[in-house]
Write an enzyme that holds these catalytic residues in place. Structure first.
Site, PDB file in Angstrom:
ATOM      1  CG  HIS A  39     -97.184 -30.296  -4.495  1.00 30.36           C
ATOM      2  ND1 HIS A  39     -96.102 -30.223  -5.235  1.00 30.36           N
ATOM      3  CD2 HIS A  39     -98.318 -30.542  -5.263  1.00 30.36           C
ATOM      4  CE1 HIS A  39     -96.215 -30.341  -6.427  1.00 30.36           C
ATOM      5  NE2 HIS A  39     -97.771 -30.570  -6.670  1.00 30.36           N
ATOM      6  CD  GLU A  40    -102.256 -31.195  -4.034  1.00 34.07           C
ATOM      7  OE1 GLU A  40    -102.929 -30.611  -4.546  1.00 34.07           O
ATOM      8  OE2 GLU A  40    -101.319 -31.970  -4.555  1.00 34.07           O
ATOM      9  CG  HIS A  43    -101.005 -27.343  -7.213  1.00 31.12           C
ATOM     10  ND1 HIS A  43    -100.847 -26.880  -8.262  1.00 31.12           N
ATOM     11  CD2 HIS A  43    -100.705 -28.593  -6.767  1.00 31.12           C
ATOM     12  CE1 HIS A  43    -100.270 -28.135  -8.937  1.00 31.12           C
ATOM     13  NE2 HIS A  43    -100.063 -28.807  -7.795  1.00 31.12           N
TER      14      HIS A  43
END
Length: 125
Positions: A39-40, A43
């Protein structure tokens, strides 16, 4: 990357002009940690891919748009789930799909509320 005494908890990705994005997280070899990392990194990918955009307003997308990159990166991790979770893969896959559906519902609800509030404000002003 692994948890350590005195290390800040949680996870986030940060970007700044002129440098590559950074990801800070604690990793515990479990489902949450695996998808948090993916997920990170989503980003971070968004920040990295926006680095050459000249209009500042286009570099930092809305919350809803940011989640497209991060959730997509979670799905890209699926081919390695079996290697990571072995016989528990189906359980973790179900758990992840459930959490993603809740997140998507929340994002859609938030977007709808913003659009609806804008429309009401426009109509009554």
């Amino acid at each position: 990357v692994y948890e350590n005494e005195g290390k800040r908890s949680g996870a986030y990705s940060a970007g700044a002009f002129g440098v590559h994005p950074y990801v800070l997280l604690n990793h515990s070899d479990n489902l949450s940690s695996m998808f948090t990392l993916a997920h990170e990194m989503g980003h971070a990918f968004q920040v990295y891919s926006s680095r050459n955009i000249e209009v500042p307003e286009y570099i930092w997308p809305t919350l809803e748009a940011c989640e497209i990159h991060s959730m997509s990166m979670e799905f890209f991790a699926y081919p390695w789930m079996e290697e990571f979770f072995k016989e528990d893969t189906a359980k973790y896959l179900y758990s992840h799909l459930t959490s993603i559906s809740v997140s998507l519902f929340s994002l859609l609800k938030s977007t709808f509320n913003k659009l609806f509030a804008f429309e009401l404000n426009f109509i009554f002003n």
